[in-house]
Motif scaffolding. Structure first.
Motif, PDB file in Angstrom:
ATOM      1  N   THR A 227     -29.630  66.232 102.199  1.00  0.00           N
ATOM      2  CA  THR A 227     -30.361  65.807 103.393  1.00  0.00           C
ATOM      3  C   THR A 227     -30.883  66.997 104.180  1.00  0.00           C
ATOM      4  OG1 THR A 227     -29.011  63.804 103.551  1.00  0.00           O
ATOM      5  CG2 THR A 227     -30.189  64.462 105.537  1.00  0.00           C
ATOM      6  N   ARG A 228     -30.181  68.114 104.146  1.00  0.00           N
ATOM      7  CA  ARG A 228     -30.608  69.301 104.890  1.00  0.00           C
ATOM      8  C   ARG A 228     -31.948  69.842 104.391  1.00  0.00           C
ATOM      9  NH1 ARG A 228     -26.491  71.866 107.647  1.00  0.00           N
ATOM     10  NH2 ARG A 228     -28.212  73.070 108.563  1.00  0.00           N
ATOM     11  N   LEU A 229     -32.400  69.393 103.232  1.00  0.00           N
ATOM     12  CA  LEU A 229     -33.665  69.862 102.678  1.00  0.00           C
ATOM     13  C   LEU A 229     -34.852  69.027 103.141  1.00  0.00           C
ATOM     14  CD1 LEU A 229     -32.491  70.593  99.018  1.00  0.00           C
ATOM     15  CD2 LEU A 229     -32.692  72.199 100.933  1.00  0.00           C
ATOM     16  N   LEU A 230     -34.587  67.939 103.852  1.00  0.00           N
ATOM     17  CA  LEU A 230     -35.670  67.123 104.378  1.00  0.00           C
ATOM     18  C   LEU A 230     -36.247  67.748 105.646  1.00  0.00           C
ATOM     19  CD1 LEU A 230     -34.266  63.486 104.086  1.00  0.00           C
ATOM     20  CD2 LEU A 230     -36.209  64.433 102.831  1.00  0.00           C
ATOM     21  N   PRO A 231     -37.491  67.431 105.986  1.00  0.00           N
ATOM     22  CA  PRO A 231     -38.002  67.832 107.302  1.00  0.00           C
ATOM     23  C   PRO A 231     -37.079  67.303 108.393  1.00  0.00           C
ATOM     24  CG  PRO A 231     -39.779  66.992 105.935  1.00  0.00           C
ATOM     25  CD  PRO A 231     -38.510  66.726 105.183  1.00  0.00           C
ATOM     26  N   VAL A 232     -36.920  68.065 109.466  1.00  0.00           N
ATOM     27  CA  VAL A 232     -35.923  67.715 110.488  1.00  0.00           C
ATOM     28  C   VAL A 232     -36.157  66.340 111.073  1.00  0.00           C
ATOM     29  CG1 VAL A 232     -35.289  70.050 111.123  1.00  0.00           C
ATOM     30  CG2 VAL A 232     -37.272  68.993 112.205  1.00  0.00           C
ATOM     31  N   GLU A 233     -37.408  65.904 111.172  1.00  0.00           N
ATOM     32  CA  GLU A 233     -37.670  64.624 111.826  1.00  0.00           C
ATOM     33  C   GLU A 233     -37.219  63.419 110.996  1.00  0.00           C
ATOM     34  OE1 GLU A 233     -41.607  65.941 109.859  1.00  0.00           O
ATOM     35  OE2 GLU A 233     -39.911  66.844 110.939  1.00  0.00           O
ATOM     36  N   HIS A 234     -36.984  63.621 109.694  1.00  0.00           N
ATOM     37  CA  HIS A 234     -36.538  62.524 108.835  1.00  0.00           C
ATOM     38  C   HIS A 234     -35.019  62.442 108.705  1.00  0.00           C
ATOM     39  CE1 HIS A 234     -40.620  61.765 107.962  1.00  0.00           C
ATOM     40  NE2 HIS A 234     -40.803  62.690 107.021  1.00  0.00           N
ATOM     41  N   ARG A 235     -34.326  63.496 109.054  1.00  0.00           N
ATOM     42  CA  ARG A 235     -32.889  63.545 108.791  1.00  0.00           C
ATOM     43  C   ARG A 235     -32.085  62.501 109.565  1.00  0.00           C
ATOM     44  NH1 ARG A 235     -32.327  70.114 109.247  1.00  0.00           N
ATOM     45  NH2 ARG A 235     -33.955  70.599 107.718  1.00  0.00           N
ATOM     46  N   PRO A 236     -32.376  62.237 110.848  1.00  0.00           N
ATOM     47  CA  PRO A 236     -31.562  61.229 111.551  1.00  0.00           C
ATOM     48  C   PRO A 236     -31.570  59.867 110.864  1.00  0.00           C
ATOM     49  CG  PRO A 236     -32.799  62.529 113.132  1.00  0.00           C
ATOM     50  CD  PRO A 236     -33.318  62.908 111.775  1.00  0.00           C
ATOM     51  N   ALA A 237     -32.710  59.461 110.312  1.00  0.00           N
ATOM     52  CA  ALA A 237     -32.778  58.168 109.640  1.00  0.00           C
ATOM     53  C   ALA A 237     -31.857  58.137 108.425  1.00  0.00           C
ATOM     54  CB  ALA A 237     -34.213  57.873 109.220  1.00  0.00           C
ATOM     55  N   VAL A 238     -31.821  59.227 107.663  1.00  0.00           N
ATOM     56  CA  VAL A 238     -30.952  59.288 106.489  1.00  0.00           C
ATOM     57  C   VAL A 238     -29.493  59.262 106.921  1.00  0.00           C
ATOM     58  CG1 VAL A 238     -30.313  60.631 104.453  1.00  0.00           C
ATOM     59  CG2 VAL A 238     -32.698  60.522 105.179  1.00  0.00           C
ATOM     60  N   HIS A 239     -29.167  59.964 108.007  1.00  0.00           N
ATOM     61  CA  HIS A 239     -27.797  59.923 108.526  1.00  0.00           C
ATOM     62  C   HIS A 239     -27.415  58.503 108.931  1.00  0.00           C
ATOM     63  CE1 HIS A 239     -27.757  64.170 108.255  1.00  0.00           C
ATOM     64  NE2 HIS A 239     -28.385  64.445 109.380  1.00  0.00           N
ATOM     65  N   ALA A 240     -28.352  57.773 109.539  1.00  0.00           N
ATOM     66  CA  ALA A 240     -28.066  56.399 109.971  1.00  0.00           C
ATOM     67  C   ALA A 240     -27.791  55.497 108.773  1.00  0.00           C
ATOM     68  CB  ALA A 240     -29.225  55.853 110.798  1.00  0.00           C
ATOM     69  N   LEU A 241     -28.613  55.615 107.737  1.00  0.00           N
ATOM     70  CA  LEU A 241     -28.419  54.786 106.549  1.00  0.00           C
ATOM     71  C   LEU A 241     -27.082  55.099 105.881  1.00  0.00           C
ATOM     72  CD1 LEU A 241     -32.036  54.965 105.058  1.00  0.00           C
ATOM     73  CD2 LEU A 241     -30.979  53.030 106.237  1.00  0.00           C
TER      74      LEU A 241
END
Length: 340
Positions: free
Chosen positions: A38-52
């Motif tokens: 997940t750390r390799l994603l653009p920062v703006e997408h990471r919260p959504a992945v954390h939520a899922l």
């Protein structure tokens, strides 16, 4: 870094930020491979992945954390309450549980279909009562809710360069491949919980049943028939990876390094199991830290390269158009499609 991610995603409400932080902590604590990718994603997408991930982890903990001796009624009640909270959150955009609050917000932001979460909850409920699967087809039915839907939930967050429905089967297959890797690694731990995820007909083809697995787990002794069955399950899993990998090229280029890294790391579980002699009934196979670091570093290089190229394209598009034609002695061919 958490504030930077939340700011980039446009998440300003203090309670919602706290909910996302909670999900991120679950991802960091329990999903080491997933979190690293997940750390390799653009920062703006990471919260959504954390939520899922956070929601899935929370539900999974309800099913597993108390162990097989826990009161099934208590676990069922907790899962029912989580399902009720989920429905309320999806309808109203809020949730009593932090994981539900963040998930509901992510579903709204990315237009994730609600039935994907309902299918996931159905699979979690099955884990309370179902202890084995007769065939691989039966197991795939369960994994639609426990794994395939995770890939489908992720797809709107990752973005695609093809119509989403074209990429969906590959995303679902990759979710299944990841879970099959975990099933192989966790055979002993799952057996202690009273579950066997390896299909009964695959085991029977090698003369293996639940009792033989239990004997090997209890005595610490190897059994060639079990090793043969585990090797076949590994081969089956590698086939699912091969079917899923073409889908990586269908993702938005900025998302590909993350998913490619996750694919390599989860696939590395199969390598670790094989290198450890398929001793999954006696100990957990672990991908070496050096290997994880090397794969992550490669993913980081790819991610940076994609963002640099995107930045150059953005600057070029903002610049005045360059003159073209015979006076300049050259023509400009269309750029080739990127493969990252």
């Amino acid at each position: 870094m958490t504030d930077r991610e939340l700011d980039a995603a446009g998440i300003g409400d203090p309670a919602l930020r706290a909910a996302y932080r909670h999900c991120r902590s679950l991802n960091a604590r329990h999903g080491r491979t997933y979190f690293l990718a997940t750390r390799l994603l653009p920062v703006e997408h990471r919260p959504a992945v954390h939520a899922l991930y956070g929601f899935a982890r929370w539900a999974d903990d309800i099913v597993d954390s108390l162990g097989p001796a826990a009161d099934p009624g208590c676990r069922a009640a907790a899962l029912t309450e989580l399902g009720r909270s989920l429905e309320e959150g999806l309808r109203g955009g809020h949730g009593r549980e932090p994981v539900v609050y963040a998930l509901a917000d992510t579903a709204r932001r990315y237009g994730i279909r609600h039935e994907l979460f309902r299918d996931f909850m159905s699979a979690m409920r099955a884990d309370l009562t179902v202890t084995g699967y007769d065939t691989y087809a039966d197991l795939r039915g369960y994994m639609h809710g426990s794994a395939a839907v995770i890939g489908l939930q992720m797809l709107p967050v990752l973005g695609t360069v093809v119509p989403r429905e074209e990429a969906a089967p590959y995303a679902a297959a990759l979710g299944v491949a990841f879970q099959l890797s975990n099933f192989l690694r966790d055979v002993g731990e799952d057996l202690d919980r009273g579950r066997v995820y390896l299909p009964a007909d695959l085991l029977a083809g090698h003369g293996v049943d639940r009792e033989l697995l239990r004997w090997s787990r209890d005595t610490g002794r190897d059994e060639p028939r079990i090793t043969a069955a585990l090797r076949e399950f590994e081969a089956l899993t590698r086939g699912v990876y091969r079917a899923a990998v073409p889908g990586i090229g269908m993702l938005d280029p900025v998302s590909r390094p993350c998913i490619r890294t996750a694919c390599v790391l989860y696939g590395g579980i199969l390598d670790a199991v094989a290198q450890d002699g398929y001793a999954v009934l006696h100990r957990r196979a672990v991908v070496p830290r050096r290997r994880r670091a090397t794969v992550a570093a490669d993913g980081l290089v790819r991610a940076v390269a994609v963002r640099l190229r995107a930045g150059r394209r953005s600057r070029r598009s903002a610049a005045p158009p360059r003159p073209s034609g015979p006076a300049h002695g050259r023509s400009y061919a269309p750029a080739e499609r990127e493969v990252v």
